[in-house]
Every structure is written in structure tokens, then in C-alpha cells.
Design a protein around this motif. Sequence first.
Motif, mmCIF file in Angstrom:
data_model
loop_
_atom_site.group_PDB
_atom_site.id
_atom_site.type_symbol
_atom_site.label_atom_id
_atom_site.label_comp_id
_atom_site.label_asym_id
_atom_site.label_seq_id
_atom_site.Cartn_x
_atom_site.Cartn_y
_atom_site.Cartn_z
ATOM 1 N N ASN A 173 0.894 -1.228 -0.143
ATOM 2 C CA ASN A 173 0.221 0.008 0.301
ATOM 3 C C ASN A 173 0.854 1.371 -0.012
ATOM 4 O O ASN A 173 0.351 2.434 0.499
ATOM 5 C CB ASN A 173 -0.795 0.014 1.155
ATOM 6 C CG ASN A 173 -1.986 -1.090 1.222
ATOM 7 O OD1 ASN A 173 -2.439 -1.512 -0.190
ATOM 8 N ND2 ASN A 173 -2.537 -1.375 2.240
ATOM 9 N N GLY A 174 1.984 0.879 -0.181
ATOM 10 C CA GLY A 174 2.972 2.314 -0.426
ATOM 11 C C GLY A 174 3.919 2.688 0.574
ATOM 12 O O GLY A 174 4.517 3.813 0.802
ATOM 13 N N GLU A 175 3.962 1.770 1.684
ATOM 14 C CA GLU A 175 4.968 2.203 2.789
ATOM 15 C C GLU A 175 6.266 2.146 2.343
ATOM 16 O O GLU A 175 6.644 1.345 1.764
ATOM 17 C CB GLU A 175 4.767 1.341 4.027
ATOM 18 C CG GLU A 175 5.679 1.777 5.283
ATOM 19 C CD GLU A 175 5.363 0.832 6.343
ATOM 20 O OE1 GLU A 175 6.404 0.244 6.799
ATOM 21 O OE2 GLU A 175 4.245 0.832 6.819
ATOM 22 N N GLU A 176 7.058 3.165 2.769
ATOM 23 C CA GLU A 176 8.511 3.464 2.118
ATOM 24 C C GLU A 176 9.457 2.265 2.987
ATOM 25 O O GLU A 176 9.192 2.001 4.313
ATOM 26 C CB GLU A 176 8.950 4.562 2.614
ATOM 27 C CG GLU A 176 10.527 4.890 1.998
ATOM 28 C CD GLU A 176 11.209 6.148 2.613
ATOM 29 O OE1 GLU A 176 12.415 6.353 2.185
ATOM 30 O OE2 GLU A 176 10.336 7.247 3.016
ATOM 31 N N TYR A 177 10.107 1.477 2.055
ATOM 32 C CA TYR A 177 10.986 0.401 2.854
ATOM 33 C C TYR A 177 11.980 1.020 3.464
ATOM 34 O O TYR A 177 12.873 1.786 2.955
ATOM 35 C CB TYR A 177 11.440 -0.656 1.630
ATOM 36 C CG TYR A 177 12.451 -1.600 2.054
ATOM 37 C CD1 TYR A 177 11.931 -2.578 2.881
ATOM 38 C CD2 TYR A 177 13.601 -1.357 1.693
ATOM 39 C CE1 TYR A 177 12.660 -3.706 3.387
ATOM 40 C CE2 TYR A 177 14.507 -2.443 2.525
ATOM 41 C CZ TYR A 177 13.993 -3.510 2.971
ATOM 42 O OH TYR A 177 14.868 -4.406 3.697
ATOM 43 N N THR A 178 12.056 0.847 4.717
ATOM 44 C CA THR A 178 13.054 1.606 5.584
ATOM 45 C C THR A 178 13.945 0.067 6.324
ATOM 46 O O THR A 178 13.521 -0.945 6.403
ATOM 47 C CB THR A 178 12.521 2.551 6.671
ATOM 48 O OG1 THR A 178 11.730 1.681 7.299
ATOM 49 C CG2 THR A 178 11.964 3.704 5.905
ATOM 50 N N ILE A 179 15.207 0.680 6.627
ATOM 51 C CA ILE A 179 15.965 -0.259 7.673
ATOM 52 C C ILE A 179 16.185 0.110 9.014
ATOM 53 O O ILE A 179 16.571 1.312 8.972
ATOM 54 C CB ILE A 179 17.128 -0.703 6.890
ATOM 55 C CG1 ILE A 179 17.290 -1.331 5.554
ATOM 56 C CG2 ILE A 179 17.939 -1.453 7.942
ATOM 57 C CD1 ILE A 179 16.493 -2.591 5.446
ATOM 58 N N ALA A 180 15.697 -0.631 9.876
ATOM 59 C CA ALA A 180 15.741 0.028 11.314
ATOM 60 C C ALA A 180 17.208 -0.272 11.827
ATOM 61 O O ALA A 180 18.163 -1.119 11.388
ATOM 62 C CB ALA A 180 15.062 -0.795 12.327
ATOM 63 N N PRO A 181 17.944 0.708 12.585
ATOM 64 C CA PRO A 181 19.230 0.608 13.172
ATOM 65 C C PRO A 181 19.329 -0.777 14.093
ATOM 66 O O PRO A 181 18.432 -1.197 14.414
ATOM 67 C CB PRO A 181 19.324 1.632 14.022
ATOM 68 C CG PRO A 181 18.039 2.282 14.419
ATOM 69 C CD PRO A 181 16.829 1.560 13.376
ATOM 70 N N LEU A 182 20.626 -1.097 13.670
ATOM 71 C CA LEU A 182 20.920 -2.446 14.392
ATOM 72 C C LEU A 182 21.258 -2.212 16.077
ATOM 73 O O LEU A 182 21.653 -1.167 16.528
ATOM 74 C CB LEU A 182 22.353 -3.054 14.197
ATOM 75 C CG LEU A 182 22.157 -3.354 12.795
ATOM 76 C CD1 LEU A 182 23.872 -3.972 12.371
ATOM 77 C CD2 LEU A 182 21.298 -4.730 12.525
ATOM 78 N N LEU A 183 20.380 -3.275 16.761
ATOM 79 C CA LEU A 183 20.309 -3.066 18.124
ATOM 80 C C LEU A 183 21.700 -3.344 18.937
ATOM 81 O O LEU A 183 22.435 -4.117 18.223
ATOM 82 C CB LEU A 183 19.332 -3.800 18.793
ATOM 83 C CG LEU A 183 17.962 -3.426 18.929
ATOM 84 C CD1 LEU A 183 17.102 -4.594 19.584
ATOM 85 C CD2 LEU A 183 17.721 -2.252 19.804
#
Length: 203
Positions: free
Chosen positions: A81-91
Amino acid sequence: MNTIQDYINSGILELYVLGMTTDEENIEITKLAEENIEVKKEIDAISEALQITSEAFSPEISPATKAMVMATIDYTERLKNGEEYTIAPLLSKNSTIDDFEPWLNRYNMQVSDDYETIDAKIISASDEATTLIVWLKHGAPIEVHDKEYEHFLIVEGTCTITIGEESHNLVPGNYLSIPLFIGHNVEVTSDIACKIILQRVAA
């Protein structure tokens, strides 16, 4: 695979809906579903069949498995539905709750009203790591990981995570990393659900 039908018949889409594919496969299938209506329809049909099955045989499906399946379906729909693909920071031990505020405050990343014991929302998935927001009402049963490291950052509530014979009492802001090959379980110790940033990193 020679054709889309070969891909559909391979069984990988069933594994995808069950949350049993790798991060790399998840990305590939999500992209393919966006580009090919046959793949999208097959995923929808599998998801619907799984939902019917889970309702009919719910005692045989663990809450954790159900939560992961529903989180995967939700994540796929959000991307479609169009959510931008992002990468979360590594914990890491230096991570803070503020690092994840962009996801924690989003309207579509909130806990479901009717969840039973475990709920989850996927923040991001890549070859390196899958990151989720997880809500636990009571805890999680013992697990052992041999292919991925598991990292926790407590956001709300409190819990005790036992790794082997060692117990760790955690409060908001605490970080904990789970080693490979050692059993661990989670027990919620607060009156409210324990909200956690959970990250699984390929070993």
C-alpha cells in the motif's frame, strides 16, 4: 523457476505466509507480489486458508507462530500500500528507545485491540536483520536459536529473561543479547504488557 506458475507451485509462498522464509526471500517475494497479480492473489488465498485453519485448530497453533504470521501479512500489506521500505538501526548496548521513535509513534504500528497473549509488528526486514515491535502479556516459552542472534530493547513494562541458568530483570531502556545454542524464555513481571523492540540478526 521457469514461470510464475512454477514459482507458485514450489511451495515457497506457503512458507512465506507461515513466516518460515529467510529475510532475503521475504524481500524477493514482497517485490514479486507487488509486480505480479497472480503471486499476490496466491498469497492472499494462502493467508485466508491459514486464517480459517487457525480458527478451526487454534489449540495446535502457538500464539507466537500466529503472531508472526499475522505480522508478516500486515508488513506485506503495508509495503504493497505504499509504505516506504526502511531499515531499522541495529540494536546494541548503546541503543535507546528514542532510536525507534519513528516507528513506535506511527498510527499503523500500534498493538491490536483483540490480541490474546502476543502481538507483533514488523519494522523492517533485510538480509542482515528482522526488527519487530512485540507485545507480551505473560511471556514467551523457551527457545533455542542456532542461526540467528536475538536482541531485546525494553520499551514499556518489565520482564525477566532467563538464559540457561541466568536470569535478567529488565526495565524500559534495558538491552539484552541472546547467545546462540542456549535456551531462553521471557516472563512478564509488570501489570501491563511488556513492549519490546526485538531484533533477529543472521549469525
